[in-house]
Design an enzyme around this catalytic site. Structure first.
Site, short mmCIF file in Angstrom:
data_model
loop_
_atom_site.label_atom_id
_atom_site.label_comp_id
_atom_site.label_asym_id
_atom_site.label_seq_id
_atom_site.Cartn_x
_atom_site.Cartn_y
_atom_site.Cartn_z
N ASP A 1 4.93 -41.63 -67.43
CA ASP A 1 4.65 -40.82 -66.24
C ASP A 1 5.90 -40.14 -65.69
O ASP A 1 5.84 -39.02 -65.19
CB ASP A 1 4.01 -41.69 -65.14
CG ASP A 1 2.54 -41.96 -65.46
OD1 ASP A 1 2.13 -41.70 -66.61
OD2 ASP A 1 1.81 -42.41 -64.57
N ASP B 1 -3.41 -51.67 -56.54
CA ASP B 1 -2.99 -51.87 -57.93
C ASP B 1 -2.72 -53.34 -58.23
O ASP B 1 -3.19 -53.88 -59.23
CB ASP B 1 -1.73 -51.05 -58.23
CG ASP B 1 -2.07 -49.57 -58.39
OD1 ASP B 1 -3.28 -49.26 -58.34
OD2 ASP B 1 -1.15 -48.76 -58.54
N ASN C 1 -1.55 -38.49 -68.13
CA ASN C 1 -2.51 -39.16 -67.25
C ASN C 1 -1.80 -39.62 -65.99
O ASN C 1 -2.12 -40.64 -65.41
CB ASN C 1 -3.14 -40.35 -67.99
CG ASN C 1 -4.43 -40.83 -67.30
OD1 ASN C 1 -4.92 -40.18 -66.38
ND2 ASN C 1 -4.95 -41.95 -67.75
N HIS D 1 -2.46 -49.15 -68.44
CA HIS D 1 -1.35 -50.10 -68.48
C HIS D 1 -1.64 -51.39 -67.74
O HIS D 1 -1.31 -52.48 -68.21
CB HIS D 1 -0.10 -49.43 -67.90
CG HIS D 1 -0.29 -48.83 -66.54
ND1 HIS D 1 0.61 -48.96 -65.53
CD2 HIS D 1 -1.32 -48.12 -65.99
CE1 HIS D 1 0.17 -48.35 -64.45
NE2 HIS D 1 -0.99 -47.82 -64.70
N ARG D 2 -2.31 -51.28 -66.60
CA ARG D 2 -2.53 -52.51 -65.82
C ARG D 2 -3.56 -53.43 -66.47
O ARG D 2 -3.48 -54.64 -66.33
CB ARG D 2 -2.93 -52.17 -64.38
CG ARG D 2 -1.88 -51.35 -63.68
CD ARG D 2 -1.81 -51.55 -62.19
NE ARG D 2 -0.79 -50.66 -61.67
CZ ARG D 2 0.52 -50.88 -61.75
NH1 ARG D 2 0.97 -52.00 -62.29
NH2 ARG D 2 1.38 -50.00 -61.28
N LYS E 1 3.15 -46.52 -69.64
CA LYS E 1 2.96 -45.69 -68.45
C LYS E 1 3.91 -46.11 -67.32
O LYS E 1 4.43 -45.26 -66.61
CB LYS E 1 1.51 -45.81 -68.00
CG LYS E 1 1.10 -44.86 -66.92
CD LYS E 1 -0.41 -44.85 -66.83
CE LYS E 1 -0.97 -44.11 -65.66
NZ LYS E 1 -0.54 -42.78 -65.44
N GLU F 1 -6.75 -44.92 -63.67
CA GLU F 1 -6.60 -44.58 -65.08
C GLU F 1 -7.91 -44.73 -65.85
O GLU F 1 -8.18 -44.05 -66.82
CB GLU F 1 -5.52 -45.46 -65.72
CG GLU F 1 -4.10 -45.00 -65.44
CD GLU F 1 -3.58 -45.36 -64.06
OE1 GLU F 1 -4.39 -45.73 -63.18
OE2 GLU F 1 -2.36 -45.24 -63.85
#
Ligand code: DC
Length: 677
Positions: free
Chosen positions: A52, A327, A95, A406-407, A434, A355
């Site tokens: 990112d 998040d 993204n 990613h998470r 990311k 995402e």
């Protein structure tokens, strides 16, 4: 970074040590944009290097901003609020919401001929509320595909700033952030921004306001409903700015410590702490509610688990409004797998437009692990798999789909502490790039598994059978470490001959083996700090290796060194005695052969391609002599382990051999989950 198709995490036991976290994504991208827009040169320290931020840096370079990247320090020469670039430009935003939204706003108020697009998922992430607000201000923004979504076309604005600008705050706080970052560029008079609807993710707005102030713009605030950018606001460089570590990234390690570190061997997390400006730092309160023990310093956290054992006891289930930590709350969802009772995470509607649809994704994946999950429009309820039966039968092996999120990948890694001792497969592990490209490396630097649980694939066989190529390709495909044990014997032979040791003196050669300092890094092999990869690959070194490897004292000297390669997440080892002597408990052993004629031909082609002259007949004679010596020596002679699978690759391409070994490996794995692989 792990770029394998999937990554198998063996069951993990404990975690201790120190992790330094990478810079925050949200702060990094805001700081980059502000440094680009302001007057003057800004040195940004500790910047996150991730997909990112790279997207943002590329866009800023396209705009003509001076960008000099030296590791995690980036020097930015600001544009002083003026775009130098007036040609048509197309920006690819990947993204990255934290690049797409603020850049859209900044470019729209400054005006030009710009197209902004991203990956397909970016084109499904809403931006209509921001576009509407920008249009009300007189900006020219058009949709190139679907109404309300990127890609966008930006033209020249006709700004009118008399009425307050209205923006919705209940879908994504990034719309308001985008406006707040852009409007100081055109604040010839006071500009009011009114938030319509309940503002979500307020802490992210706080980050925006704090950073604006570092760049010389003081936004006036009336609660969370009106923000005023004073007339004459102007961005000024703070000269130097430090990016603090990502508080959401910290959440995985807080959870890790809470599951697997102990009070006497805690886990220390550096780069973020109680003084953080990031809202997600509040995650530590939620984790503490679940029973995680945390000591917070201004810029560090020390974490350990409560007074319970992974095998027998649990975290506490919670019922929490997570709007303030959207998040990091994903991490709570995975921690809920270890909690006693049902955890409910509420007010998380924003998960659906991230995402991926994170509520749906989390529900699907946690169910695969054996949890009972109920999802609603804006909540998720998780009841963990049964813990207390002796076999922990509620837990299932799962191949976790990560949805390019990613998470999801980082969260899923925490399932590897399951009390049933099952591995966890993470699909597409490089999606962590990311925000945290080295996440798995960081995890493996502090997490520990029982050695028997760290998988080893042994590939033994005679000289020039193609073991090295096969083993290193398998290692790459699985994301495992690679041990070329032949290189160790070659190094011993080379090192001994370099210092003039008598090669007939077994004890003296063994001393060299114990003392040499070696390093492997991709294709480089270093001996006492000097790259010797080419030296040890020669035929002469091969003959020396064959000689020194027949000494029991040398083999003993290299024993522990070889065991030391068995590290998370796994190892592929090639040689002669990997399966018989070094890793007798390896779950997969392959004995690779090829006819002497084929091997001689391969070696011949290899040498010729390197410009080394060779004769095929003498190569074959050499190979056969080495085979004979390797097979007839008394110390660890070259034989197939009893449980080895034989693979004659005389008539196989390397790809076919790789496929065969991976098929065998999957078969071994399928004992965990016959239906999932
Ligand atoms: O695989 P290679 O050609 O790089 O091996 C060099 C020599 O080292 C070979 O003659 C046999 C010896 N060797 C060994 O004895 N045990 C191993 N595990 C690996 C290699």
């Amino acid at each position: 970074m792990f770029d394998s198709v999937f990554l198998d995490l063996p069951p993990l036991q404990s975690a201790t040590g120190v992790v330094q976290l990478p810079g925050s994504k949200s702060i990094s991208n805001r700081v980059l944009l502000l440094s680009a827009l302001c007057q003057g040169t800004t040195v940004v320290h500790d910047l996150l290097d991730s997909d990112d931020t790279r997207v943002m840096l590329t866009a800023l370079r396209q705009l003509g901003c001076g960008v000099d990247v030296q590791g995690t320090t980036v020097t930015m020469v600001g544009l002083g609020g003026q775009l130098k670039q007036h040609d048509a430009l197309e920006f690819f935003m990947g993204n990255a919401g934290t690049a797409m939204r603020p850049l859209t706003a900044a470019l729209a108020v400054l005006g030009g001929d710009f197209t902004l697009k991203g990956v397909p998922r970016m084109h499904e992430r809403p931006i209509g509320d921001l576009v509407q607000a920008l249009r009300s201000l007189g900006c020219s923004v058009d949709y190139l595909a679907n109404e309300g979504f990127p890609p966008l076309k930006i033209g020249k604005p006709n700004l009118k700033m008399d009425a307050p600008i209205q923006v919705r705050g209940d879908v994504s706080s990034q719309f308001l952030t985008a406006l707040l970052l852009a409007l100081p560029l055109v604040a010839t008079k006071d500009i009011h921004v009114d938030v319509v609807g309940e503002l979500i993710s307020k802490p992210y707005i706080d980050i925006t306001l704090k950073l604006l102030s570092r760049f010389g713009v003081q936004v006036q605030q009336q609660g969370w409903s009106r923000f005023t950018i004073p007339a004459g606001s102007k961005y000024l460089s703070p000269k130097d700015i430090y990016v603090e570590a990502d508080a959401s990234s910290a959440s995985y390690f807080v959870a890790l410590g809470g599951l697997a570190a102990t009070v006497d061997k805690p886990l220390r997390i550096l780069g973020v702490g109680a003084a953080s400006i990031q809202g997600d730092i509040k995650f530590i309160d939620a984790a503490a509610q679940m029973g995680v023990q945390i000591r917070a310093e201004p810029n560090a956290l020390t974490v350990w688990r409560g007074n319970w054992e992974v095998q027998t006891a649990f975290l506490k289930a919670i019922d929490l409004d997570c709007n303030h930590i959207p998040d990091a709350a994903m991490t709570l969802a995975v921690m809920a797998l270890y909690a006693h009772g049902t955890t409910r995470l509420r007010n998380i509607a924003s998960w659906r437009v991230k995402e991926t649809d994170r509520i749906a994704a989390m529900a699907t994946e946690l169910r695969k692990l054996g949890a009972k999950v109920q999802e609603g429009v804006d909540f998720i309820r998780i009841t963990p798999p049964t813990h207390n039966s002796p076999s922990h039968t509620g837990w299932r092996f799962a191949s976790i789909h990560t949805y390019d999120d990613h998470r999801m990948a980082m969260c899923a890694s925490l399932a590897a502490f399951n009390p049933a001792g099952l591995p966890v497969r993470i699909e597409d592990p490089q999606c962590v790039a990311k925000t945290f490209p080295d996440y798995f490396e960081a995890l493996f630097s502090v997490a520990k598994a029982d050695t028997v649980n760290i998988p080893v694939i042994c590939i033994d066989g005679p000289t020039a059978s193609g073991k090295g190529t096969l083993a290193s390709m398998i290692a790459k495909q699985l994301g495992y470490h690679y041990l070329d044990s032949g290189a160790l014997y070659r190094l011993v032979g080379f090192a001994a001959s370099q210092v003039g040791v008598d090669l007939d003196d077994e004890a003296a050669v063994a001393t060299i083996a114990l003392q040499m300092k070696i390093g492997f890094d991709r294709d480089r092999v270093s001996l006492n700090g000097i790259d010797v990869a080419d030296n040890i690959r020669s035929e002469a070194s091969g003959m020396l290796a064959s000689k020194v490897s027949s000494y029991p004292a040398v083999r003993q000297a290299l024993f522990d060194l070889q065991l030391g390669f068995r590290k998370l997440p796994g190892l592929v080892a090639d040689g002669r005695d990997m399966g018989t002597v070094i890793f007798p408990d390896a779950p997969l052993k392959v004995f690779l052969t090829a006819s002497a004629a084929t091997r001689a031909e391969r070696r011949y082609k290899q040498l010729i391609s390197k410009g080394i002259s060779a004769k095929i007949d003498s190569l074959r004679a050499d190979l056969e002599a080495r085979d004979a010596r390797d097979q007839s020596r008394s110390a660890a002679p070259l034989v197939a382990a009893k449980d080895a699978l034989m693979l004659d690759n005389s008539n196989l391409t390397i790809e076919a051999s790789v496929t065969q070994v991976l098929e065998w490996w999957d078969k071994k794995f399928s004992r965990f989950a016959p239906s999932q692989l």
